[in-house]
Structure formats: structure tokens, C-alpha cells
Design a protein around this motif. Structure first.
Motif, PDB file in Angstrom:
ATOM      1  N   GLY A 108      53.220   1.431  38.316  1.00  0.00           N
ATOM      2  CA  GLY A 108      52.610   1.877  39.565  1.00  0.00           C
ATOM      3  C   GLY A 108      53.115   1.086  40.753  1.00  0.00           C
ATOM      4  O   GLY A 108      53.427   1.654  41.809  1.00  0.00           O
ATOM      5  N   SER A 109      53.212  -0.230  40.605  1.00  0.00           N
ATOM      6  CA  SER A 109      53.680  -1.092  41.696  1.00  0.00           C
ATOM      7  C   SER A 109      55.152  -0.852  42.009  1.00  0.00           C
ATOM      8  O   SER A 109      55.557  -0.796  43.176  1.00  0.00           O
ATOM      9  N   VAL A 110      55.953  -0.719  40.963  1.00  0.00           N
ATOM     10  CA  VAL A 110      57.388  -0.487  41.154  1.00  0.00           C
ATOM     11  C   VAL A 110      57.628   0.884  41.786  1.00  0.00           C
ATOM     12  O   VAL A 110      58.486   1.041  42.655  1.00  0.00           O
ATOM     13  N   THR A 111      56.856   1.879  41.349  1.00  0.00           N
ATOM     14  CA  THR A 111      56.985   3.228  41.918  1.00  0.00           C
ATOM     15  C   THR A 111      56.643   3.230  43.404  1.00  0.00           C
ATOM     16  O   THR A 111      57.345   3.847  44.219  1.00  0.00           O
ATOM     17  N   LYS A 112      55.587   2.533  43.761  1.00  0.00           N
ATOM     18  CA  LYS A 112      55.173   2.445  45.165  1.00  0.00           C
ATOM     19  C   LYS A 112      56.266   1.805  46.015  1.00  0.00           C
ATOM     20  O   LYS A 112      56.565   2.268  47.118  1.00  0.00           O
ATOM     21  N   ALA A 113      56.879   0.744  45.490  1.00  0.00           N
ATOM     22  CA  ALA A 113      57.949   0.070  46.228  1.00  0.00           C
ATOM     23  C   ALA A 113      59.200   0.930  46.299  1.00  0.00           C
ATOM     24  O   ALA A 113      59.947   0.886  47.281  1.00  0.00           O
ATOM     25  N   ALA A 114      59.435   1.734  45.268  1.00  0.00           N
ATOM     26  CA  ALA A 114      60.622   2.587  45.248  1.00  0.00           C
ATOM     27  C   ALA A 114      60.518   3.708  46.280  1.00  0.00           C
ATOM     28  O   ALA A 114      61.527   4.139  46.851  1.00  0.00           O
ATOM     29  N   PHE A 115      59.299   4.162  46.534  1.00  0.00           N
ATOM     30  CA  PHE A 115      59.112   5.260  47.498  1.00  0.00           C
ATOM     31  C   PHE A 115      59.341   4.802  48.933  1.00  0.00           C
ATOM     32  O   PHE A 115      60.049   5.445  49.702  1.00  0.00           O
ATOM     33  N   LYS A 116      58.743   3.679  49.275  1.00  0.00           N
ATOM     34  CA  LYS A 116      58.885   3.182  50.636  1.00  0.00           C
ATOM     35  C   LYS A 116      58.668   1.689  50.652  1.00  0.00           C
ATOM     36  O   LYS A 116      57.654   1.183  50.182  1.00  0.00           O
ATOM     37  N   HIS A 117      59.640   0.975  51.181  1.00  0.00           N
ATOM     38  CA  HIS A 117      59.507  -0.471  51.253  1.00  0.00           C
ATOM     39  C   HIS A 117      60.188  -0.971  52.524  1.00  0.00           C
ATOM     40  O   HIS A 117      61.218  -0.433  52.949  1.00  0.00           O
ATOM     41  N   ASP A 118      59.599  -1.976  53.133  1.00  0.00           N
ATOM     42  CA  ASP A 118      60.161  -2.519  54.376  1.00  0.00           C
ATOM     43  C   ASP A 118      61.533  -3.148  54.157  1.00  0.00           C
ATOM     44  O   ASP A 118      62.347  -3.207  55.073  1.00  0.00           O
ATOM     45  N   LEU A 154      59.395   7.800  28.143  1.00  0.00           N
ATOM     46  CA  LEU A 154      59.309   9.107  28.801  1.00  0.00           C
ATOM     47  C   LEU A 154      57.860   9.461  29.145  1.00  0.00           C
ATOM     48  O   LEU A 154      57.548   9.792  30.293  1.00  0.00           O
ATOM     49  N   VAL A 155      56.972   9.386  28.178  1.00  0.00           N
ATOM     50  CA  VAL A 155      55.567   9.748  28.396  1.00  0.00           C
ATOM     51  C   VAL A 155      54.909   8.779  29.373  1.00  0.00           C
ATOM     52  O   VAL A 155      54.165   9.186  30.274  1.00  0.00           O
ATOM     53  N   THR A 156      55.192   7.486  29.206  1.00  0.00           N
ATOM     54  CA  THR A 156      54.580   6.471  30.067  1.00  0.00           C
ATOM     55  C   THR A 156      54.957   6.688  31.523  1.00  0.00           C
ATOM     56  O   THR A 156      54.115   6.602  32.421  1.00  0.00           O
ATOM     57  N   MET A 157      56.232   6.977  31.771  1.00  0.00           N
ATOM     58  CA  MET A 157      56.704   7.147  33.145  1.00  0.00           C
ATOM     59  C   MET A 157      56.199   8.445  33.759  1.00  0.00           C
ATOM     60  O   MET A 157      55.781   8.468  34.922  1.00  0.00           O
ATOM     61  N   THR A 158      56.242   9.520  33.003  1.00  0.00           N
ATOM     62  CA  THR A 158      55.794  10.812  33.547  1.00  0.00           C
ATOM     63  C   THR A 158      54.280  10.837  33.756  1.00  0.00           C
ATOM     64  O   THR A 158      53.776  11.600  34.585  1.00  0.00           O
ATOM     65  N   ASN A 159      53.559  10.001  33.016  1.00  0.00           N
ATOM     66  CA  ASN A 159      52.107   9.930  33.181  1.00  0.00           C
ATOM     67  C   ASN A 159      51.682   8.972  34.288  1.00  0.00           C
ATOM     68  O   ASN A 159      50.505   8.933  34.658  1.00  0.00           O
ATOM     69  N   THR A 160      52.622   8.196  34.809  1.00  0.00           N
ATOM     70  CA  THR A 160      52.307   7.274  35.898  1.00  0.00           C
ATOM     71  C   THR A 160      52.151   8.052  37.204  1.00  0.00           C
ATOM     72  O   THR A 160      53.085   8.737  37.630  1.00  0.00           O
ATOM     73  N   PRO A 161      50.998   7.996  37.839  1.00  0.00           N
ATOM     74  CA  PRO A 161      50.776   8.761  39.073  1.00  0.00           C
ATOM     75  C   PRO A 161      51.834   8.465  40.141  1.00  0.00           C
ATOM     76  O   PRO A 161      52.075   7.307  40.481  1.00  0.00           O
ATOM     77  N   GLY A 162      52.470   9.515  40.620  1.00  0.00           N
ATOM     78  CA  GLY A 162      53.430   9.378  41.705  1.00  0.00           C
ATOM     79  C   GLY A 162      54.849   9.067  41.281  1.00  0.00           C
ATOM     80  O   GLY A 162      55.773   9.147  42.102  1.00  0.00           O
ATOM     81  N   CYS A 163      55.072   8.736  40.020  1.00  0.00           N
ATOM     82  CA  CYS A 163      56.418   8.338  39.590  1.00  0.00           C
ATOM     83  C   CYS A 163      57.409   9.498  39.701  1.00  0.00           C
ATOM     84  O   CYS A 163      58.447   9.383  40.363  1.00  0.00           O
ATOM     85  N   THR A 164      57.094  10.616  39.068  1.00  0.00           N
ATOM     86  CA  THR A 164      57.994  11.779  39.119  1.00  0.00           C
ATOM     87  C   THR A 164      58.106  12.322  40.542  1.00  0.00           C
ATOM     88  O   THR A 164      59.195  12.684  40.993  1.00  0.00           O
ATOM     89  N   ALA A 165      56.987  12.363  41.259  1.00  0.00           N
ATOM     90  CA  ALA A 165      56.999  12.871  42.638  1.00  0.00           C
ATOM     91  C   ALA A 165      57.875  11.996  43.535  1.00  0.00           C
ATOM     92  O   ALA A 165      58.605  12.508  44.402  1.00  0.00           O
ATOM     93  N   THR A 166      57.811  10.684  43.339  1.00  0.00           N
ATOM     94  CA  THR A 166      58.633   9.759  44.125  1.00  0.00           C
ATOM     95  C   THR A 166      60.107   9.989  43.862  1.00  0.00           C
ATOM     96  O   THR A 166      60.928  10.045  44.790  1.00  0.00           O
ATOM     97  N   LEU A 167      60.456  10.131  42.598  1.00  0.00           N
ATOM     98  CA  LEU A 167      61.859  10.363  42.228  1.00  0.00           C
ATOM     99  C   LEU A 167      62.369  11.691  42.799  1.00  0.00           C
ATOM    100  O   LEU A 167      63.495  11.776  43.292  1.00  0.00           O
ATOM    101  N   LEU A 168      61.525  12.719  42.748  1.00  0.00           N
ATOM    102  CA  LEU A 168      61.920  14.028  43.292  1.00  0.00           C
ATOM    103  C   LEU A 168      62.100  13.958  44.805  1.00  0.00           C
ATOM    104  O   LEU A 168      63.041  14.538  45.360  1.00  0.00           O
ATOM    105  N   ALA A 169      61.203  13.248  45.484  1.00  0.00           N
ATOM    106  CA  ALA A 169      61.295  13.124  46.939  1.00  0.00           C
ATOM    107  C   ALA A 169      62.569  12.388  47.346  1.00  0.00           C
ATOM    108  O   ALA A 169      63.269  12.805  48.274  1.00  0.00           O
ATOM    109  N   LEU A 170      62.883  11.310  46.655  1.00  0.00           N
ATOM    110  CA  LEU A 170      64.091  10.546  46.973  1.00  0.00           C
ATOM    111  C   LEU A 170      65.353  11.321  46.598  1.00  0.00           C
ATOM    112  O   LEU A 170      66.376  11.227  47.284  1.00  0.00           O
ATOM    113  N   ALA A 171      65.276  12.088  45.514  1.00  0.00           N
ATOM    114  CA  ALA A 171      66.438  12.865  45.080  1.00  0.00           C
ATOM    115  C   ALA A 171      66.795  13.957  46.086  1.00  0.00           C
ATOM    116  O   ALA A 171      67.953  14.370  46.181  1.00  0.00           O
ATOM    117  N   ASN A 172      65.789  14.412  46.837  1.00  0.00           N
ATOM    118  CA  ASN A 172      66.025  15.465  47.825  1.00  0.00           C
ATOM    119  C   ASN A 172      66.221  14.920  49.234  1.00  0.00           C
ATOM    120  O   ASN A 172      66.339  15.686  50.184  1.00  0.00           O
TER     121      ASN A 172
END
Length: 291
Positions: free
Chosen positions: A177-187, A209-227
Motif C-alpha cells: 500500500g505504501s509503495v503503491t501510494k508513492a508510485a502514483f505520486k511523489h514529490d 499476483l493475488v497479493t498485488m491485484t488485491n492491494t487497493p489502488g495497485c492495479t489502478a495506479t499502474l494503469l494510470a501511469l501506463a496511460n
């Protein structure tokens, strides 16, 4: 170093730090010396500093700071790093005092722990033999101190390179969760990229695979950055991570056996057909639709 007089302890620590510049291997191999250094680091254990006078407290903190600088110096040596990482008294002391000292001392502590993760031979030992180490890194990732956070990200990135550590890291409380949050937006762009590198490394293990896809915001963050075409390297890492996760999903579904689909009692006469399981058909399925 074990002397009860703060001034003598400080002088001993300062002298030892000077000797470390020319005798790194010998010092790291001396268990008695390392144990004494660990005790200096843990000077505030059980609130001992609060019992000292202001003058003595200042000297003892200075002695601890000198010792931490010496350990940082030793941790930068590739040949010394494995010995230091396996010195239980040192690693335990560093983990114990992390985040419980003044700012400069905390930075030195985190930098030393991060340097220990730079040696590939240390990773498995640090992950499984040093309790609460990963939790300390997660705490600093979520903290407000920039330098400590940077060290924590780099350490997690290094630890995630070891295939034996990936599942343990992914299951560490609040890490994903912490790493995903930092990956989405960090100063700090460097820390954002380090967070993405960590996610990519963790995705290389199919059991995550299951752990990451079940982490809230992880897949959404990756999709947002990929686009996000303007994110450069961040976009590439996000795409790479998504491709890896997709690969594991495809691997799970891509079974080579075939199965008869339809009414198996009547066989081919009833329209039953043999299909390959896991093969993409792009066919639509309806329910009693009129044509």
C-alpha cells in the motif's frame, strides 16, 4: 566504550572511528568490539538518557553519532558488508534505535541499513534473520523525513531483487500500500521510480499476483501511469509491471488440454465441439437470442 564516564566513552568512540579508516575488515570481524559498539548505539535503551544530566546526555549522544558514522563508513565496503550484516548485535541495535533518535542519527542509521542491502549475498539473511527490518523500512517510507524515506525505498528495491524475499516482502504489513501510494505520486521523482522498480521486482514472482491485484489502488495506479505518456520511465515501468502480471494470468489460464463443449450425450450431432482450454475465441455468448 563501556566506561561509565561519558567523556571517556566519547573519546574511545572517536578513536575507534579513526582506526576504522585503515582497518575495516579487522574491526568488522572483532565480535567484542562490535558488541561494544552496539551498546553505545543503544545508549537510550529503556530511557536511560533521561536519567543523565544535560551535559552527560549531550556527550553520550555525540558518542553514538560518532559510532553511527563509523558503521556507515564500514557498510560502504563491499568486502566488509557481509560480515557486518551477519553481526547480530549490530543489526539488532540498528533496527532497535531506528526512528528513535535525533534526525542526523536516524539518517545515518537508515543509510547504513540500506548499504547492507547493496550486497546480493546479504539480502536473504537480512530478510529472514533480522526481525522487523522490513517493517522499519515501511515506517520510513510512510514518514516525513525525506532522506530516511529515500534510503528505505532503495533498500526495499534491493531486497525485492532476491527471488526468495519477494513473497515475504509482499506480505509485509502496509508495504504494498505504501509503495503503491508513492508510485502514483511523489514529490521526489527518484523515490517514485524506486517504488515502481520495487513493484516490478515483486511482480516477477507469480505467487504475488493475488497479493498485488488485491492491494487497493495497485492495479489502478499502474494503469494510470501506463496511460500517462508524459511520465517517461515511470510509464515504461508501469507497462512492464502490468505485462508481467498479465503474463501470469495468461499462464494460469493457458491449459493445453481440450474439452468437448455442448451436449456430450449426443456428441457432435447436437452441435457439441471440442475446444482448446485457455485459447482466446472472441466469440459472443447469448441466451436464447432470436436471429
Amino acid at each position: 566504550m563501556a566506561d561509565k564516564y561519558p567523556q571517556i566513552r566519547y573519546a574511545a568512540c572517536l578513536s575507534t572511528s579513526f582506526l576504522a579508516k585503515k582497518n575495516r575488515k579487522e574491526m568488522a570481524s572483532n565480535r567484542i568490539l562490535m558488541y561494544a559498539i552496539a551498546r553505545v548505539i543503544e545508549v537510550d535503551k529503556n530511557g536511560n538518557l533521561e536519567k543523565k544530566s544535560a551535559k552527560d546526555k549531550k556527550v553520550l549522544i555525540a558518542a553514538r553519532l560518532s559510532t553511527l558514522k563509523m558503521l556507515l563508513h564500514l557498510s560502504k565496503d563491499k568486502d566488509v558488508s557481509p560480515k557486518l550484516a551477519r553481526m547480530e548485535s549490530i543489526t539488532t541495535a540498528l533496527v532497535t534505535v531506528a526512528n528513535h533518535m535525533e534526525k542526523d542519527a536516524n539518517i545515518l542509521c537508515m543509510a547504513t541499513l540500506t548499504n547492507l542491502t547493496r550486497h546480493p549475498d546479504n539480502l536473504n539473511h537480512l530478510m529472514f534473520k533480522v526481525p522487523k527490518l522490513a517493517a522499519i523500512f515501511v515506517t520510513n517510507v510512510e514518514g516525513s523525513e525525506v532522506e530516511c524515506g529515500k534510503c528505505a525505498f532503495y533498500a526495499l528495491q534491493n531486497l525485492s531483487c532476491d527471488s526468495n524475499c519477494r513473497q515475504e516482502l509482499a506480505n509485509t504489513a502496509n508495504l504494498l500500500g505504501s509503495v503503491t501510494k508513492a508510485a502514483f505520486k511523489h514529490d521526489c521523482p527518484e523515490q517514485q521510480l524506486s517504488a515502481l522498480h520495487t513493484l516490478k521486482n515483486l511482480s516477477d514472482d507469480p505467487f504475488n499476483l493475488v497479493t498485488m491485484t488485491n492491494t487497493p489502488g495497485c492495479t489502478a495506479t499502474l494503469l494510470a501511469l501506463a496511460n500517462n505518456s508524459g511520465s517517461g520511465m515511470a510509464q515504461y515501468l508501469a507497462c512492464d509491471t502490468l505485462a508481467t502480471l498479465s503474463h501470469w494470468l495468461l499462464t494460469l489460464s493457458a491449459r493445453k488440454n481440450t474439452k468437448l463443449m455442448g451436449d456430450e450425450k449426443d456428441g457432435a450431432e447436437s452441435g457439441a465441439k471440442r475446444v482448446e482450454m485457455g485459447r482466446r475465441t472472441f466469440e459472443t455468448s447469448t441466451y436464447q437470442m432470436w436471429t
